[in-house]
Design an enzyme around this catalytic site. Sequence first.
Site, mmCIF file in Angstrom:
data_model
loop_
_atom_site.group_PDB
_atom_site.id
_atom_site.type_symbol
_atom_site.label_atom_id
_atom_site.label_comp_id
_atom_site.label_asym_id
_atom_site.label_seq_id
_atom_site.Cartn_x
_atom_site.Cartn_y
_atom_site.Cartn_z
ATOM 1 N N ARG A 1 44.515 40.554 50.078
ATOM 2 C CA ARG A 1 43.602 40.223 48.986
ATOM 3 C C ARG A 1 42.284 40.974 49.107
ATOM 4 O O ARG A 1 41.533 41.067 48.155
ATOM 5 C CB ARG A 1 43.333 38.721 48.948
ATOM 6 C CG ARG A 1 44.551 37.904 48.600
ATOM 7 C CD ARG A 1 44.237 36.439 48.541
ATOM 8 N NE ARG A 1 43.820 36.047 47.210
ATOM 9 C CZ ARG A 1 43.126 34.945 46.951
ATOM 10 N NH1 ARG A 1 42.752 34.168 47.931
ATOM 11 N NH2 ARG A 1 42.809 34.625 45.729
ATOM 12 N N VAL B 1 47.347 37.401 39.010
ATOM 13 C CA VAL B 1 48.172 37.405 40.225
ATOM 14 C C VAL B 1 47.337 37.139 41.477
ATOM 15 O O VAL B 1 46.117 37.221 41.453
ATOM 16 C CB VAL B 1 48.952 38.730 40.366
ATOM 17 C CG1 VAL B 1 49.853 38.941 39.178
ATOM 18 C CG2 VAL B 1 48.002 39.909 40.520
ATOM 19 N N GLU B 2 48.028 36.852 42.582
ATOM 20 C CA GLU B 2 47.426 36.507 43.870
ATOM 21 C C GLU B 2 46.448 35.344 43.736
ATOM 22 O O GLU B 2 45.393 35.316 44.359
ATOM 23 C CB GLU B 2 46.724 37.729 44.505
ATOM 24 C CG GLU B 2 47.695 38.767 45.016
ATOM 25 C CD GLU B 2 47.026 39.864 45.822
ATOM 26 O OE1 GLU B 2 45.832 39.729 46.134
ATOM 27 O OE2 GLU B 2 47.692 40.858 46.130
ATOM 28 N N GLY B 3 46.795 34.383 42.914
ATOM 29 C CA GLY B 3 45.931 33.234 42.668
ATOM 30 C C GLY B 3 45.149 33.453 41.390
ATOM 31 O O GLY B 3 44.299 34.345 41.323
#
Length: 812
Positions: free
Chosen positions: A376, A498-500
């Site tokens: 991230r 995406v990715e949270g």
Amino acid sequence: MLSIVLMLVLLGIAAYWRANGWILALAAIIGLALGQSGVWWIGAIVVAVVAVFSCLPPARRLITDRIFGIFKKVTPAMSETEEAAINAGTVWWDGELFSGKPDFNKLLNYPDPKLTAEEQAFIDGPVEELCRMLNDWDITHTRKDLPPEAWQFIKDNGFLGMIVKKKYGGLEFSNYAHAKVVMKIGTRSGSAAVTVMVPNSLGPGELLQHYGTEAQKDFYLPRLAKGEDIPCFALTSPHAGSDAGSIPDFGVVTRGDYVDPYTGEEHKDVLGIRVSWEKRWITLAPVATVLGLAFKMYDPNGLLGDKKDIGITCALVPTNFAGVKAGRRHYPSGSVFMNGPTWGSDVFIPIDYIIGGLDYAGKGWQMLVECLTVGRCISLPANSVAAGKAASYTTGLYARIRDQFGLPIGKFEGVDEALARIGAYTYQMEASQDLALTGVDMGETPSVISALLKYHNTERYRKVINDAMDIHGGKAVVLGPRNYLAGAYQAIPVAITVEGANILTRSMMIFGQGAIRCHPYVLKEMKAAYANDAAAFDQAFSAHGHFILTNVFRSFWLGLTNGAFSSAPKGGVTATYYKQMNRIAANFALLADMSMFSLGGSLKFKEKISARLGDILSNLYICSAVLKRFEKEGAQKADEPLMQYAAEQALYDAQTAIDGVLKNLPARPLAWILRVLILPTGRRIAPPSDKLGSKVAAAMMRGDDTLARLTHGMYIPQDETESVGVLAPAHAAVIATEELEKKLRNRARKGEFAAVSPATQLQEALDTGVITQEQFDQITRARKLKRDVIMVDDFDMQLDKHDETLLSRHVF
């Protein structure tokens, strides 16, 4: 009254320097005595009693043991997934910011990230060559995939194995180099950037290197490094997106048969897992050869032991394994990177397919959270930096080339306001990522910083592209090969989601995780409660009380002076910003504690409050990263306006968030008291001025070293027939002929030309000796290049065939 005032003054001075409890008590007693009140000694006795019960452990325990009993009852239970998230990663610079008294010398002494000679050669060689091979319009609208030669080039040159260690055949690049590779590719093609970044982010490669068995590493890592295997990681389910801990996919321990897909060897009656799953939104799934799979593992028959619910587990499954389904695609917004579903029902896999082997069964969530931190910090933030650099470069030059009403459009204040934001946000984005990567390459895994970086970089990506679209106007709303903004604009939802999802990340993760993880005492108090350790709680709680008391006075004094008399590690233009950060950090530390005190466990449900507290922490981080970058780049005088705008915007945003918390904190009497302590003279930090914004916009339109530093590392085509490649020569040509064009316009206004159109007037000027042949050629070239920049594409009636003669058509 005088005694009380003097007591508060001396106590405040001692508290500002965070003196210990005994010195604080002594300062208070001296203040009372100096007031010459006849009953000052009564106050002194009260202070002494408080000091004894605060500073002497045996006396203090009489109080803290009772508080401990209450604390254990009100401390909310922590789920397994929450505990894994809290314990994941390390506390780094974010902990300094949470302390209320950050050590900026520590910040400036962090090593500046650098590329090795090998990494720089890779970026200048294979990355540059790959970018030349890519045509984003062809990829997204014609092929809907990367061209085969680009896929092969990516595999052959190790792009999929940048994080794999050299002993397995990988490149073993630093995280900083990984980010710069992704960023450069992202300025050319978002689809290609995603293709490269995903195998090097959260997925089989990362998980194997951290947790894999030696046999798994020896087999898979060389294959991943050479591109023989393409990995994907299947985590997200239709019914469990951000709440990954609730995945419905499951596996049951049993015995069964299987055929090894690599050797064809048949295995009978082996211990394994029968897995069923349905996954969506899985990048590279349609083309992956090895699937990283997350599922909940159960052992109802006790084949592994007494524990029936093993927990979330990660396994590696070859996609040609019997029962594995994949090969269909999703259609991501603005991109065509390979993304799609995968599913399987009662697929039997051997137990040694678990990443790390049986020892890591049930540890999947911890593994994922720990590895997600690094990814991230790199992937989506790097793509956001790419969008910012591309927007800064193209819009800065375009705003100088394009004119209206006889002026470059960038000289109109509405445009220069938006252009300044583009530059400042781009500066913030790269500074923030570079600082995070400094920590990661030092061995840190700053989970809170990774969350704020993902959220704020992708949100700034959204802002810079929106501003760039506004400035370009009609140039940017017509699709075609010449539109260099539309793809990034259309792809924004992917980065945001995406990715949270960003809403979740801002409202629940940044402060929700940071309040516990980065606070110097809260996690210690919670761990003491869970362990029923009253002595540990006493130490943490008493230190926490001292922390709050000193922050009350620090916040008030710094708020009263706007930090003017606090220390700064550097003099000159940056000193004011360091001092204002001292003030905001103290404000934040007090406000965070009081919010947690007044709301308790319900704070995690007060997502708007939590989000604003996260914004304060985030903007403190962003401002510190901006100042670190400015020093790293040699504190260039020409870059001062850009640095100032970026720092002032971050500080102003932090102050706005503070005001928002105070206005909405449910405990209103506490909020009123806090406003006096935190904003005693009101909101003193101003947003960047119009004058400063105009300086930033002017620097970007000049296209000189400031813009070069801002956009360093992006891919810039050298071919004038390309929409981005034509900008620099057009910019230079327009500026070189500006006075000549002004001369011709003045003659036209005075009616000195018999000709009517600009082209025929130019010819007349040559024929009558107003300009020379050389000047005629210069103007002709500048006008052609300017037209190439402005023009948009047109197609046949089916919007299929693009007109390649567009650039040569010029009817007047």
